[in-house]
Design a protein around this motif. Sequence first.
Motif, PDB file in Angstrom:
ATOM      1  N   VAL A 199       0.840  -1.186   0.000  1.00 42.26           N
ATOM      2  CA  VAL A 199       0.000   0.000   0.000  1.00 42.26           C
ATOM      3  C   VAL A 199       0.878   1.240   0.000  1.00 42.26           C
ATOM      4  CG1 VAL A 199      -1.684   1.316   1.324  1.00 42.26           C
ATOM      5  CG2 VAL A 199      -1.885  -1.176   1.160  1.00 42.26           C
ATOM      6  N   VAL A 200       0.574   2.154  -0.933  1.00 42.09           N
ATOM      7  CA  VAL A 200       1.318   3.415  -0.996  1.00 42.09           C
ATOM      8  C   VAL A 200       0.339   4.547  -0.743  1.00 42.09           C
ATOM      9  CG1 VAL A 200       2.659   4.948  -2.481  1.00 42.09           C
ATOM     10  CG2 VAL A 200       2.923   2.461  -2.683  1.00 42.09           C
ATOM     11  N   LYS A 201       0.681   5.441   0.171  1.00 42.46           N
ATOM     12  CA  LYS A 201      -0.211   6.566   0.454  1.00 42.46           C
ATOM     13  C   LYS A 201       0.383   7.843  -0.114  1.00 42.46           C
ATOM     14  CE  LYS A 201      -1.570   4.573   4.877  1.00 42.46           C
ATOM     15  NZ  LYS A 201      -1.528   4.791   6.339  1.00 42.46           N
ATOM     16  N   GLU A 202      -0.407   8.574  -0.865  1.00 47.53           N
ATOM     17  CA  GLU A 202       0.034   9.895  -1.353  1.00 47.53           C
ATOM     18  C   GLU A 202      -1.003  10.910  -0.905  1.00 47.53           C
ATOM     19  OE1 GLU A 202       0.623   9.596  -5.585  1.00 47.53           O
ATOM     20  OE2 GLU A 202       2.079   7.953  -5.358  1.00 47.53           O
ATOM     21  N   TYR A 203      -0.887  11.344   0.338  1.00 45.58           N
ATOM     22  CA  TYR A 203      -1.910  12.205   0.906  1.00 45.58           C
ATOM     23  C   TYR A 203      -1.659  13.670   0.561  1.00 45.58           C
ATOM     24  CZ  TYR A 203      -3.712   8.363   3.772  1.00 45.58           C
ATOM     25  OH  TYR A 203      -4.287   7.210   4.193  1.00 45.58           O
ATOM     26  N   GLY A 204      -2.703  14.356   0.200  1.00 46.83           N
ATOM     27  CA  GLY A 204      -2.585  15.776  -0.139  1.00 46.83           C
ATOM     28  C   GLY A 204      -3.152  16.673   0.945  1.00 46.83           C
ATOM     29  N   HIS A 205      -3.531  16.072   2.072  1.00 46.18           N
ATOM     30  CA  HIS A 205      -4.080  16.792   3.222  1.00 46.18           C
ATOM     31  C   HIS A 205      -5.188  17.766   2.858  1.00 46.18           C
ATOM     32  CE1 HIS A 205      -0.839  14.785   5.105  1.00 46.18           C
ATOM     33  NE2 HIS A 205       0.084  15.473   4.469  1.00 46.18           N
ATOM     34  N   PRO A 206      -6.265  17.254   2.292  1.00 54.02           N
ATOM     35  CA  PRO A 206      -7.395  18.124   1.963  1.00 54.02           C
ATOM     36  C   PRO A 206      -8.130  18.540   3.239  1.00 54.02           C
ATOM     37  CG  PRO A 206      -7.970  15.842   1.576  1.00 54.02           C
ATOM     38  CD  PRO A 206      -6.536  15.846   1.992  1.00 54.02           C
ATOM     39  N   PRO A 207      -9.020  19.528   3.133  1.00 56.19           N
ATOM     40  CA  PRO A 207      -9.765  19.951   4.326  1.00 56.19           C
ATOM     41  C   PRO A 207     -10.694  18.846   4.835  1.00 56.19           C
ATOM     42  CG  PRO A 207     -10.560  21.064   2.355  1.00 56.19           C
ATOM     43  CD  PRO A 207      -9.344  20.315   1.955  1.00 56.19           C
ATOM     44  N   LEU A 208     -11.197  19.032   6.044  1.00 52.33           N
ATOM     45  CA  LEU A 208     -12.173  18.102   6.599  1.00 52.33           C
ATOM     46  C   LEU A 208     -13.446  18.171   5.753  1.00 52.33           C
ATOM     47  CD1 LEU A 208     -11.740  18.784  10.425  1.00 52.33           C
ATOM     48  CD2 LEU A 208     -10.484  17.204   8.939  1.00 52.33           C
ATOM     49  N   VAL A 209     -14.190  17.066   5.777  1.00 53.74           N
ATOM     50  CA  VAL A 209     -15.361  16.970   4.910  1.00 53.74           C
ATOM     51  C   VAL A 209     -16.577  16.584   5.733  1.00 53.74           C
ATOM     52  CG1 VAL A 209     -16.411  15.535   3.119  1.00 53.74           C
ATOM     53  CG2 VAL A 209     -14.102  16.390   2.814  1.00 53.74           C
ATOM     54  N   GLU A 210     -17.717  17.193   5.391  1.00 56.25           N
ATOM     55  CA  GLU A 210     -18.946  16.808   6.070  1.00 56.25           C
ATOM     56  C   GLU A 210     -19.470  15.534   5.407  1.00 56.25           C
ATOM     57  OE1 GLU A 210     -21.804  19.948   6.042  1.00 56.25           O
ATOM     58  OE2 GLU A 210     -23.252  18.731   7.159  1.00 56.25           O
ATOM     59  N   CYS A 211     -19.518  14.450   6.170  1.00 56.90           N
ATOM     60  CA  CYS A 211     -19.928  13.180   5.580  1.00 56.90           C
ATOM     61  C   CYS A 211     -20.403  12.234   6.671  1.00 56.90           C
ATOM     62  CB  CYS A 211     -18.759  12.544   4.819  1.00 56.90           C
ATOM     63  SG  CYS A 211     -17.387  12.099   5.879  1.00 56.90           S
ATOM     64  N   VAL A 212     -20.829  11.044   6.253  1.00 61.71           N
ATOM     65  CA  VAL A 212     -21.150  10.012   7.231  1.00 61.71           C
ATOM     66  C   VAL A 212     -19.950   9.067   7.232  1.00 61.71           C
ATOM     67  CG1 VAL A 212     -22.815   8.261   7.951  1.00 61.71           C
ATOM     68  CG2 VAL A 212     -23.566  10.236   6.604  1.00 61.71           C
ATOM     69  N   PRO A 213     -19.039   9.210   8.164  1.00 59.55           N
ATOM     70  CA  PRO A 213     -17.755   8.507   8.070  1.00 59.55           C
ATOM     71  C   PRO A 213     -17.920   6.995   7.982  1.00 59.55           C
ATOM     72  CG  PRO A 213     -17.712  10.146   9.815  1.00 59.55           C
ATOM     73  CD  PRO A 213     -19.120  10.052   9.369  1.00 59.55           C
ATOM     74  N   GLY A 214     -18.871   6.444   8.719  1.00 61.26           N
ATOM     75  CA  GLY A 214     -19.081   4.996   8.671  1.00 61.26           C
ATOM     76  C   GLY A 214     -19.341   4.538   7.242  1.00 61.26           C
ATOM     77  N   GLN A 215     -20.106   5.340   6.512  1.00 59.49           N
ATOM     78  CA  GLN A 215     -20.427   4.960   5.131  1.00 59.49           C
ATOM     79  C   GLN A 215     -19.230   5.144   4.206  1.00 59.49           C
ATOM     80  OE1 GLN A 215     -23.957   6.969   3.829  1.00 59.49           O
ATOM     81  NE2 GLN A 215     -25.253   5.871   5.286  1.00 59.49           N
ATOM     82  N   ILE A 216     -18.472   6.226   4.431  1.00 58.89           N
ATOM     83  CA  ILE A 216     -17.272   6.432   3.611  1.00 58.89           C
ATOM     84  C   ILE A 216     -16.290   5.288   3.859  1.00 58.89           C
ATOM     85  CG2 ILE A 216     -15.346   8.001   3.101  1.00 58.89           C
ATOM     86  CD1 ILE A 216     -18.135   8.998   2.212  1.00 58.89           C
ATOM     87  N   ASN A 217     -16.202   4.839   5.104  1.00 58.89           N
ATOM     88  CA  ASN A 217     -15.349   3.685   5.400  1.00 58.89           C
ATOM     89  C   ASN A 217     -15.772   2.459   4.591  1.00 58.89           C
ATOM     90  OD1 ASN A 217     -13.905   5.167   7.201  1.00 58.89           O
ATOM     91  ND2 ASN A 217     -14.927   4.370   9.029  1.00 58.89           N
ATOM     92  N   GLN A 218     -17.079   2.248   4.503  1.00 64.58           N
ATOM     93  CA  GLN A 218     -17.579   1.104   3.715  1.00 64.58           C
ATOM     94  C   GLN A 218     -17.126   1.203   2.269  1.00 64.58           C
ATOM     95  OE1 GLN A 218     -21.811   0.390   3.624  1.00 64.58           O
ATOM     96  NE2 GLN A 218     -21.970   1.004   5.768  1.00 64.58           N
ATOM     97  N   VAL A 219     -17.260   2.424   1.719  1.00 61.07           N
ATOM     98  CA  VAL A 219     -16.871   2.628   0.323  1.00 61.07           C
ATOM     99  C   VAL A 219     -15.395   2.311   0.151  1.00 61.07           C
ATOM    100  CG1 VAL A 219     -16.598   4.346  -1.499  1.00 61.07           C
ATOM    101  CG2 VAL A 219     -18.656   4.355  -0.076  1.00 61.07           C
TER     102      VAL A 219
END
Lengths: 443, 202
Positions: free
Chosen positions: A306-326
């Motif tokens: 696994v390679v991570k290339e994070y761009g540190h975007p701002p926080l996002v309004e979301c349902v984190p549990g669902q984003i985790n599923q995705v």
Amino acid sequence: MADQQNPQLSGFIVERMELGVFAVDSSFNIVLWNHFMHTHSGKSWESLKGTNLFASFPELPESWLKRKIEHVFALGNYAFTSWEQRAYLFRFKHNRPITGGVDAMLQNCTFLPLRDAKGKVELVVITLQDCTDNALIQQRLAEAITVSDEERRKQQELIVKLEDAKNQLYQSEKLASIGQLAAGVAHEINNPIGFVNSNLGTLERNVTDLMKLMAVFESKETELPKDTQRELSKIKKEIDFEYLKEDLAALISESKEGLSHVRRIVSDLKDFSRVDQSGWQIADLEKCIDTTLNVVSNEIRYKATVVKEYGHPPLVECVPGQINQVLMNLVVNASQAFPERGQITLRTGEEGMYVWIEVEDNGIGIPPENQQRIFEPFFTTKPVGTGTGLGLSVCYNIIRKHEGDLIVRSEVGKGTCFRILLPIFHGKMGESEEIEFANSAPQ
Amino acid sequence: MNKGLSEDQTDALQELANIGMGQAGDSLARIWKEFVHLSIPKIAIVDASRLPALIHGFVGDTAVSASRQAFHGGFRGEVLVVVSAKDRNGLANLMGYEGQLDSVEREEVLLDIVNLLGGACVGGIAQQVNAEIGFSAPSLIGEDIDPLDVIHPDQLAIDKALSLEVCFQVENRSLTAHLVILLPNNEVGALAELLDQFLCTL
Ligand SMILES: Nc1ncnc2c1ncn2[C@@H]1O[C@H](COP(=O)(O)OP(=O)(O)OP(=O)(O)O)[C@@H](O)[C@H]1O
Ligand SMILES: [Mg+2]
């Protein structure tokens, strides 16, 4: 034919039946005008007798009607008009002043040639039938058909929606039970971990104390009788005491490390299933990715780097549990796309009002004809019993609910990249979420 | 079942149609003050399944408008008129329409065409063989449709028909209308009898 019948009766019928009847000669002069025509036009036979049709009724479409009648005179054939193309010949009030809904009597007309003894057309008789009732019924029928077609279409749409909802429910139920299980297990594991951890602390202290004591004993060893010294050194050799001293400390610190790993997994599991928080939140998507990677690490460890290339975007309004599923679905799909071992790259970034996440693999890729279909529920290319084909359809629905987008880019043999776009702000905070699969889990 | 018409009967029918249409054409030409050309009527017994090809044969690969009308009396059948779509306004001002036609007026023109031509041809024949013929109101088959869609053989109640085909042209109007009279096979006998009676009087 007429002379075989009762002329008085025929005359009566023509005069009184509910049908407009009138006739003109070849100069368009009126030679017959029945009661129906009188009632509806307001002009009597006496006043019209012998007058020119177009002079008496200037509102008639003269050039067209003249031609029509001329044709009947010339050819001796019938001619017709229908309300469907020409609503009426004469603008009469219709018989439904209250319930009508149309502005004039709708008429079907028939033009009949009346021949003289030599077969020459002498008169053209025109009958005029009130079709308003029929026409209204026909119009309403047509409207009803349109309405019922529309309803059928809506029903069809609903059926599709229902099917989607059912699939989604199925998947979220599955996840809910996994979530509850995870939460329950996490809870159960937390207690023993707690006391193992504290015991381990005590053990460490005790061992240190013991070692201190041992050091003193060892320093005094030479003062013991020679026999005893020999015995002690024999045992020390047997148990490899020098190694044991070092190993004991290492064992304890490794155990502590292992234990903290277990605690992290448990807390990730809880995070992932969002036992304690659900619904719309301001979340750090990179943290979501990390949590998800921890949960699926076992699944992917032997298949991918696994390679991570994070761009540190701002926080996002979301349902984190669902984003985790995705994220989990995408990462698991990626890990299943390698014939041998591959690489999964996770990127994040910001673009306008959106934050994006990319999950890219260098696996087998998706042929173009399948790219249209992968988001359909139950579309899978995996062997029976392996994949349900629901993963991406659930992902798609979740992202759609977030008013975001899920885009695939893929080339066979090169790899696949899924890009999630999420709007940074929704104004949905505080609203409860429909798929709160974990909110009833035990704490 | 009837085997169709004898050669004599066919010749007679062709002649009668020719005369009937000719007279009608003359009358129309006089009203319209235009020359009217008529082809020699072609008569054939065709299988219902061949009708789409027959109609396609008149016009080729171009969109058409078509209307139909039933007649009854001494013999029964239907008249079909096929006009290539680009010609459909050709007759309109001859029929007394003024200005641009709207869509219902275009429909009305198509209905009038079948009524006029069908009446001229069938009425002309009937008059000469002394048969009473009545006509029902015409109806529209379709505007701007494929010639192969004018008739769907599987929707027909007959398997054979007598077709009488005439091509009708008005000079200066670029209007060509193809007229087909379709007689169900079991009506051909009635027509044959009338033709025989007519031949006897000659
Ligand atoms: N990263 C990828 N690389 C190649 N093919 C993919 C990838 N992701 C998805 N696919 C294709 O899309 C199909 C559908 O994926 P989806 O996640 O919806 O179902 P699944 O993985 O087959 O089953 P499930 O997710 O229920 O286990 C897969 O069967 C596969 O053919
Ligand atoms: Mg999947």
